[in-house]
Scaffold this motif. Structure first.
Motif, short mmCIF file in Angstrom:
data_model
loop_
_atom_site.label_atom_id
_atom_site.label_comp_id
_atom_site.label_asym_id
_atom_site.label_seq_id
_atom_site.Cartn_x
_atom_site.Cartn_y
_atom_site.Cartn_z
N ASP A 1 -2.12 -7.26 17.59
CA ASP A 1 -3.24 -6.37 17.89
C ASP A 1 -2.84 -5.46 19.06
OD1 ASP A 1 -5.58 -5.10 18.52
OD2 ASP A 1 -6.76 -6.92 18.81
N PRO A 2 -2.36 -4.24 18.77
CA PRO A 2 -1.90 -3.37 19.85
C PRO A 2 -3.00 -2.96 20.82
CG PRO A 2 -1.97 -2.18 17.77
CD PRO A 2 -2.18 -3.63 17.44
N ASN A 3 -4.25 -2.93 20.37
CA ASN A 3 -5.33 -2.55 21.27
C ASN A 3 -5.59 -3.62 22.32
OD1 ASN A 3 -6.57 0.09 20.19
ND2 ASN A 3 -6.34 -1.15 18.34
N ALA A 4 -5.64 -4.89 21.90
CA ALA A 4 -5.83 -5.97 22.86
C ALA A 4 -4.61 -6.14 23.75
CB ALA A 4 -6.13 -7.27 22.13
N ALA A 5 -3.42 -5.96 23.18
CA ALA A 5 -2.20 -6.12 23.96
C ALA A 5 -2.10 -5.08 25.07
CB ALA A 5 -0.98 -6.03 23.04
N ARG A 6 -2.55 -3.88 24.79
CA ARG A 6 -2.43 -2.80 25.77
C ARG A 6 -3.64 -2.72 26.71
NH1 ARG A 6 1.53 0.95 25.01
NH2 ARG A 6 2.88 0.54 23.22
N TYR A 7 -4.76 -3.31 26.30
CA TYR A 7 -5.95 -3.23 27.15
C TYR A 7 -6.85 -4.42 26.85
CZ TYR A 7 -9.50 -0.91 30.00
OH TYR A 7 -10.40 -0.59 31.00
N SER A 8 -6.43 -5.59 27.31
CA SER A 8 -7.13 -6.83 26.99
C SER A 8 -8.50 -6.92 27.66
CB SER A 8 -6.28 -8.03 27.40
OG SER A 8 -5.99 -8.00 28.79
N ARG A 9 -8.70 -6.13 28.70
CA ARG A 9 -9.96 -6.17 29.45
C ARG A 9 -11.14 -5.85 28.54
NH1 ARG A 9 -10.64 -2.56 34.93
NH2 ARG A 9 -12.58 -3.47 35.72
N TYR A 10 -11.09 -4.72 27.84
CA TYR A 10 -12.11 -4.31 26.88
C TYR A 10 -11.39 -3.66 25.70
CZ TYR A 10 -15.48 -4.76 30.76
OH TYR A 10 -16.25 -5.23 31.81
N PRO A 11 -10.91 -4.43 24.72
CA PRO A 11 -10.09 -3.86 23.65
C PRO A 11 -10.75 -2.75 22.84
CG PRO A 11 -9.90 -6.25 23.68
CD PRO A 11 -11.00 -5.89 24.62
N ILE A 12 -12.10 -2.72 22.79
CA ILE A 12 -12.75 -1.67 22.01
C ILE A 12 -13.24 -0.51 22.87
CG2 ILE A 12 -13.44 -3.31 20.22
CD1 ILE A 12 -16.33 -2.91 21.26
N GLU A 13 -13.06 -0.59 24.18
CA GLU A 13 -13.50 0.50 25.05
C GLU A 13 -12.90 1.85 24.65
OE1 GLU A 13 -13.20 1.96 29.73
OE2 GLU A 13 -12.90 -0.17 29.24
N PRO A 14 -11.59 1.92 24.29
CA PRO A 14 -11.02 3.23 23.94
C PRO A 14 -11.75 3.94 22.81
CG PRO A 14 -9.26 1.64 24.29
CD PRO A 14 -10.55 0.86 24.30
N ILE A 15 -12.35 3.18 21.89
CA ILE A 15 -13.11 3.81 20.80
C ILE A 15 -14.16 4.75 21.37
CG2 ILE A 15 -14.77 3.40 18.93
CD1 ILE A 15 -13.43 0.74 18.39
N PHE A 16 -14.92 4.26 22.33
CA PHE A 16 -16.07 5.00 22.82
C PHE A 16 -15.68 6.04 23.87
CE2 PHE A 16 -17.31 0.88 21.25
CZ PHE A 16 -18.19 1.27 20.25
#
Length: 392
Positions: free
Chosen positions: A78-93
């Motif tokens: 999961d590249p999103n969690a690996a790169r930003y485990s704090r809030y993996p879905i934050e980049p969407i918004f």
């Protein structure tokens, strides 16, 4: 198969079995699909960085036979969690509000990704697979959050050419050079619900973008009554295989610490130009599982599929087949009506359980060919930072 024995959960809320669902008269289909925004993960040495809207790698096979080395190295599940485990879905918004600052986030019923929704489809189809994902509620919106054994879980036993092939036949264009992946966010209606879906894109076809631009230019010069005919013309011409230039992907590690940084770079690529790809050895006698392919493309609403056969790592241009498959995906949707009714019913069950939960923090777990279990989640971390939650 992934072992789930360590997956901590709380009280059992619901057990879902597809066999318990009664048939309905509805024929659920994806409607009103729209590309909203996108972002690239950028390899910054100091902090997690996304480029908005970014752009996917540009694709072209070599005009001559190319022998590639087999995949090696480490790849995150999961590249999103690996790169930003704090809030993996934050980049969407962050990406969505950067492009659409007035977006009504509370209008969405389900927010998920290709992984979570794809696993629910596999469950509905009786395909054996261990999986879990977190379920969160903000207002009436329910989030399906991919959950691996750890944020930096790796794909085990990497082999084949699924990574080396795109690395040899695509490139990040100059304005997004240094990117590591391209994430797309689309919205659509399905089964009376409004979905927001994130998925990773393998790349895009330049000629399909050019055709989309021609369509837009023609639409500006014609009345609104002419637009459906123009769209039909675009679709009928889209299966052109000469969409190629000689390019390459690059990538590397990135820091996961600190706040998320956003840079406005790249350009919006229409959904009509996006492709997914798969490689396979010619020695493999087993036919490609197109049902699995169409299932993935249906969830992500990806119109192109590129299939590349090789002999011991040697890829000949004649064995690389870009295909416009929107019509095939529509047929798959019609033929899988029973599957999609079950899929709709499962999502409605999860939605009801989450909206009825006091905490709005649950977890979906499935082991092998078993039932889908919805349990309370012991970990109570918020799914988004406060400033984003306030949009609900």
């Amino acid at each position: 198969m992934t072992r789930l024995v360590d997956w901590a959960s709380g009280k059992l809320i619901k057990v879902i079995n597809v066999s318990n669902f009664l048939d309905t008269e509805t024929s659920p289909k994806i409607e009103r699909c729209e590309y909203l925004t996108s972002y690239n993960w950028f390899d910054h040495p100091k902090h997690p960085t996304i480029l908005v809207p970014g752009s996917p790698p540009l694709w072209s096979p070599s005009l001559s036979t190319k022998r590639l080395d087999e995949d090696s190295g480490e790849y995150f599940r999961d590249p999103n969690a690996a790169r930003y485990s704090r809030y993996p879905i934050e980049p969407i918004f962050r990406a969505l509000l950067a492009i659409h600052p007035d977006a009504n986030l509370s209008s969405f019923d389900i927010i998920g990704c290709g992984s979570t929704l794809g696993n629910l489809l596999r469950f509905c189809g009786g395909i054996d697979k261990d999986f879990r994902f977190d379920i969160d509620r903000i207002g009436d919106t329910v989030f399906f959050i991919r959950k691996e054994s750890s944020p930096t879980a790796l794909i085990p036993s990497v082999c084949g050419y699924g990574h080396s092939f795109p690395e040899a036949h695509t490139m990040w264009e100059p304005d997004v050079k240094g990117s590591a992946s391209h994430q797309r966010i689309i919205q659509y209606d399905f089964g009376g619900l409004k979905f927001l879906v994130r998925s990773e894109s393998d790349g895009y076809l330049k000629q399909a973008v050019d055709r989309n631009a021609q369509l837009n230019d023609a639409a500006m010069a014609n009345t609104s009554e002419d637009l459906p005919e123009l769209k039909e013309t675009l679709a009928s011409e889209a299966d052109n295989y000469s969409l190629l230039e000689d390019l390459r992907v690059s990538g590397g590690p990135s820091s996961t610490g600190g706040p998320l940084h956003i840079e406005m770079r790249g350009r919006r690529i229409p959904q009509k130009a996006i492709f997914d790809l798969k490689t396979r050895a010619k020695e493999t006698r087993r036919p490609i599982d197109m049902d699995e392919v169409y299932r993935r493309l249906w969830v992500n609403q990806t119109p192109y599929f590129i299939f590349a056969e090789h002999f011991r790592g040697s890829f000949e241009p004649r064995n690389i087949q870009p295909m416009f498959v929107s019509n095939e995906i529509s047929k798959w949707e019609i033929d899988r009506e029973a599957l999609l009714k079950h899929y709709q019913a499962v999502i409605m069950e999860i939605l009801a359980a989450t909206r009825g939960s006091a905490t709005g923090k649950l977890q979906a777990i499935r082991r092998g060919s078993g039932s889908l279990k919805i349990q309370e989640r012991i970990a109570g971390d918020d799914v988004l930072p406060y400033d984003l939650r306030s949009n609900w």
